[in-house]
Write an enzyme that holds these catalytic residues in place. Sequence first.
Site, PDB file in Angstrom:
ATOM      1  CB  CYS A  69       7.813   8.760  29.600  1.00 42.80           C
ATOM      2  SG  CYS A  69       7.710   7.262  30.601  1.00 42.80           S
ATOM      3  CE1 TYR A 194       8.645  10.527  37.877  1.00 42.20           C
ATOM      4  CE2 TYR A 194      10.593   9.169  37.631  1.00 42.20           C
ATOM      5  CZ  TYR A 194       9.623   9.957  37.076  1.00 42.20           C
ATOM      6  OH  TYR A 194       9.619  10.193  35.727  1.00 42.20           O
TER       7      TYR A 194
HETATM    8  N1  LIG Z   1       6.140   0.536  35.360  1.00 38.02           N
HETATM    9  C1  LIG Z   1       5.942   1.360  34.233  1.00 38.02           C
HETATM   10  C2  LIG Z   1       5.834   2.828  34.645  1.00 38.02           C
HETATM   11  C3  LIG Z   1       5.571   3.735  33.486  1.00 38.02           C
HETATM   12  C4  LIG Z   1       5.118   5.129  33.942  1.00 38.02           C
HETATM   13  O1  LIG Z   1       4.960   5.391  35.147  1.00 38.02           O
HETATM   14  N2  LIG Z   1       4.906   6.018  32.951  1.00 38.02           N
HETATM   15  C5  LIG Z   1       4.420   7.358  33.249  1.00 38.02           C
HETATM   16  C6  LIG Z   1       5.077   8.410  32.399  1.00 38.02           C
HETATM   17  S1  LIG Z   1       6.751   8.751  32.837  1.00 38.02           S
HETATM   18  C7  LIG Z   1       2.949   7.464  32.894  1.00 38.02           C
HETATM   19  O2  LIG Z   1       2.559   7.139  31.779  1.00 38.02           O
HETATM   20  N3  LIG Z   1       2.114   7.925  33.827  1.00 38.02           N
HETATM   21  C8  LIG Z   1       0.734   8.184  33.564  1.00 38.02           C
HETATM   22  C9  LIG Z   1      -0.144   7.803  34.744  1.00 38.02           C
HETATM   23  O3  LIG Z   1       0.360   7.271  35.728  1.00 38.02           O
HETATM   24  O4  LIG Z   1      -1.356   8.067  34.648  1.00 38.02           O
HETATM   25  C10 LIG Z   1       7.078   1.104  33.279  1.00 38.02           C
HETATM   26  O5  LIG Z   1       8.254   1.169  33.678  1.00 38.02           O
HETATM   27  O6  LIG Z   1       6.798   0.808  32.133  1.00 38.02           O
END
Ligand SMILES: N[C@@H](CCC(=O)N[C@@H](CS)C(=O)NCC(=O)O)C(=O)O
Length: 327
Positions: A69, A194
């Site tokens: 991530c 993305y």
């Molecule tokens: N705004 C958050 C975004 C984090 C994010 O989107 N993480 C992704 C992994 S790259 C995630 O865990 N997605 C799981 C989901 O959306 O269910 C940050 O920058 O901390």
Amino acid sequence: MLLALPAQPIIQTGQWVWQTLWQIMMSQLAPSKPTGDYQRPDSTFLDAIGTEQYPAATGRYRLYVGLSCPWAHRTLLVRSLKGLEKTVDVVVLRASVAAGGWAFDPAHEGCTTLAQFYRHAHPNYRGRTTVPVLWDKQTGAIVNNESAEIIKLLNSTLNEFAENPNLDLSPEALRPDIDRWNDEIYTTLNNGVYRCGFAQSQAAYNEAVTTLFATLNKLDIHLAQQRYLCGAQLTLADVRLFPTLIRFDAVYHGLFRCDRRRIVDYPNLWGYLRDLYQHPGIAQTCDLAQMRQDYYQTLFPINPGGIVPIGPDLATLQQPTERDRLV
Ligand SMILES: N[C@@H](CCC(=O)N[C@@H](CS)C(=O)NCC(=O)O)C(=O)O
């Protein structure tokens, strides 16, 4: 012998099934604006360390991350650069199709998935369950789940326990410059890749990919004159750019259709990426094989065959640079 089915209905049915499924998946997993442009939801937990509720302390806070991530990667970078390994421990989650997201291996606090862990800490929470998470072991609460905020907290609130307390990645004088780069880099690169990969219309993709490469071109020119984004000093703006650049040729170029150029094709950006990779504390936060495997196989249902491409030879990241001559 296999029956030779006529090609036309196979192609037509295959295309219809795949497109319909893709549209359903994307509408659920990648929320978009009416134009088909991907829109990233906001984070929910936005508390700070250094407050009455969450005082600065060693051994009290923990980070939950996934190694592929890019948002979690920011937090590992600042933890490593500041020398906070002994102060803030880390639990690494695994991307899992079965869990529909991040999973614990072995079970953690009685939870096998990150979704369970969020609900365990905050039973009424119904939002997305993302990494990174900054967690308070003492109260069992999530302090913050926004990487942009967590890196600021790690930079400034635990200095009394840090091995590099004098390293300030966000000095007051550079903040306007850092913020300006952050805004541009978030929209066009960090989230821009993305927006290319999750675009649900050709127009949305065209817009995203054009702005993405305009920023890369601009950065390549900018980085001819100075070592880091804001001058001679590494800052949080570099921390936020690096995770996108290190994944670019290996993942985004192919999987997310960011294929006008690669980072190795930009002389200054490529030197900058190698310079950062070779900076003490950074290479050990990068698990490139895990990144490729998660992106191509697990995190996003956009590569149905699940085959992981061979990718570029990453040993080249170790090639020397002469960027320490720049100011
Ligand atoms: N705004 C958050 C975004 C984090 C994010 O989107 N993480 C992704 C992994 S790259 C995630 O865990 N997605 C799981 C989901 O959306 O269910 C940050 O920058 O901390």
